[in-house]
Design an enzyme around this catalytic site. Structure first.
Site, mmCIF file in Angstrom:
data_model
loop_
_atom_site.group_PDB
_atom_site.id
_atom_site.type_symbol
_atom_site.label_atom_id
_atom_site.label_comp_id
_atom_site.label_asym_id
_atom_site.label_seq_id
_atom_site.Cartn_x
_atom_site.Cartn_y
_atom_site.Cartn_z
ATOM 1 N N ASP A 171 0.221 -4.830 2.805
ATOM 2 C CA ASP A 171 0.769 -4.619 1.466
ATOM 3 C C ASP A 171 2.280 -4.431 1.532
ATOM 4 O OD1 ASP A 171 0.818 -4.330 -1.244
ATOM 5 O OD2 ASP A 171 -0.122 -2.367 -1.301
ATOM 6 N N ASP A 191 1.961 -5.409 9.005
ATOM 7 C CA ASP A 191 1.465 -4.614 7.901
ATOM 8 C C ASP A 191 1.107 -5.597 6.786
ATOM 9 O OD1 ASP A 191 1.007 -2.266 6.275
ATOM 10 O OD2 ASP A 191 2.882 -2.756 5.258
#
Length: 411
Positions: A14, A12
């Site tokens: 952010d 992932d």
């Protein structure tokens, strides 16, 4: 250490690799070390307001190596979904980046009177009129697709509505469930691992249990949580990570062990619902069973609880509606919640976990009606000559009903 146990690392972005335009502590060094070890890297983001090339440029500015084919955004993955299902024309509630990704996949963007698909992403300029048009197209048969279902996103002033808020408005007004492409749903993970060696050892690294961890586990992958640990009480909760690290340098910590994810033999439910079941014996000790039209299996009359109903009222109503018999409740057999037998997948895609109150009931009137739309057949069976194709949870309920113990208990 985790870095040695896997061939492919899905990240992932952010909250894991960066926040804003700044890399997180240890991210640059950790990703470089994985590259040195010839690991395969993929970057996954639910952000529909960007393109793969913009993500690459953003990472490169942080001195993080990245290539366009390594990036899977929810917008790009949605474009691939439409392309793979031969949908040619879309009405889009989303920004120009999402529309660009769709066009690159050969999808025509339309504001006309018809379309093949309604695609929901994020655009601050979306109006209620846009939502009305989307609902109209879906009612006319357009496929309802969404880049993701995130209901909020973090902002300095607090959580603000995100894509999921628009999706929910359309879902409620149309009664249609969308195809959701982003995490935690399968499409994004399938795109990320497509064309990889089937023997590859793959792990997801994320900071959100509801999207990264749940999504990885639904895809059969192990998952590592970055940041503060969230522990859910059930041992087999799909949202529990297999390992927890403070930052990406934790991938190289020899003291951090990762558990093996063994997927339970039931799907992850999106809701928990109250249910009721009624065991009805006749004067000969035979038990009433009905053969269900939806799956062809025999089972005890059962159903759901309506608002403002007691569970006793609910089972009396369900038996009357399904069989034509009037009954009264004699006793509670038990309260059952075993996920293996009580998580159900519906044709519309909904998955629910039922908590079922099972009662013994006595016939006080009425007559068998075998024409109910939910049933193929209804009859009484000798308890020693039950049909083989019983619903999986019902033999346990019958066995408990035949015991002499009358106390209620949780299973």
């Amino acid at each position: 250490m985790i870095s040695e146990q896997f061939d492919v690392f899905l990240f992932d972005l952010d909250g894991v690799v960066y926040i804003g335009d700044e890399p997180l502590s240890g991210a640059v060094e950790s990703l470089a070390r994985l590259r040195e070890k010839k690991k395969i890297i993929r970057f996954l983001t639910n952000d529909p307001c960007t393109t793969r090339s913009k993500i690459v440029n953003r990472l490169n500015r942080m001195n993080i190596e990245a290539h366009e084919e390594e990036v899977i955004t929810s917008g790009w993955a949605t474009a691939q979904y439409l392309k793979s299902t031969n949908l040619k024309m879309a009405f889009v509630l989303g920004n120009n980046d999402l529309k660009w990704e769709l066009r690159q996949a050969g999808i025509e963007i339309t504001n006309g009177s018809s379309c093949d698909a309604v695609v929901v992403g994020w655009d601050n300029t979306v109006t209620f009129y846009d939502i009305q048009r989307a609902a109209k197209y879906i009612a006319q048969g357009a496929v309802f697709a969404a880049t993701n279902a995130d209901k909020t996103f973090p902002a300095p002033e607090g959580p603000l509505p995100a894509v999921g808020a628009i999706v929910e408005a359309i879902r409620v007004s149309t009664g249609k469930r969308p195809v959701i492409v982003g995490k935690p749903f399968p499409s994004m993970f399938h795109e990320a691992i497509k064309n990889l060696d089937p023997s590859s050892r793959i792990v997801m690294i994320g900071d959100n249990p509801m999207t990264d961890i749940l999504g990885a586990h639904q895809a059969g992958l192990q998952a590592v949580l970055v940041g503060e640990s969230n522990t859910y009480p059930a041992k087999n909760d799909f949202r529990n990570a297999d390992a927890n690290i403070r930052d990406l340098l934790g991938l190289f910590d020899p003291d951090i062990q990762i558990k093996k994810w063994v997927r339970p033999n039931y799907p992850w439910p999106e809701s928990i619902k109250p249910g009721v079941a009624g065991i009805v014996f006749d004067e000969y000790g035979r038990v009433l069973l009905m053969k269900r039209a939806d799956n062809g299996l025999w089972g005890i009359p059962s159903g759901h609880v309506e608002p403002a109903e007691t569970v006793e009222q609910a089972i009396i109503r369900e038996i009357r509606e399904e069989t034509g018999l009037e009954v009264q409740v004699k006793r509670l057999i038990g309260v059952y919640s075993d996920p293996v037998s009580q998580i159900f997948s519906y044709p519309n895609g909904e998955i629910a976990h039922f908590i079922t109150n099972c009662f013994e009931c006595q016939v006080i009137g009425g007559s068998l009606n075998k024409n109910h739309w939910e049933t193929l057949d209804i009859q009484f069976f000798d308890i020693h000559q039950l049909p083989e194709n019983l619903l999986p949870m019902h033999p346990k309920w019958l066995a408990d009903a035949l015991e002499q113990q009358t106390s209620s208990y949780i299973r």
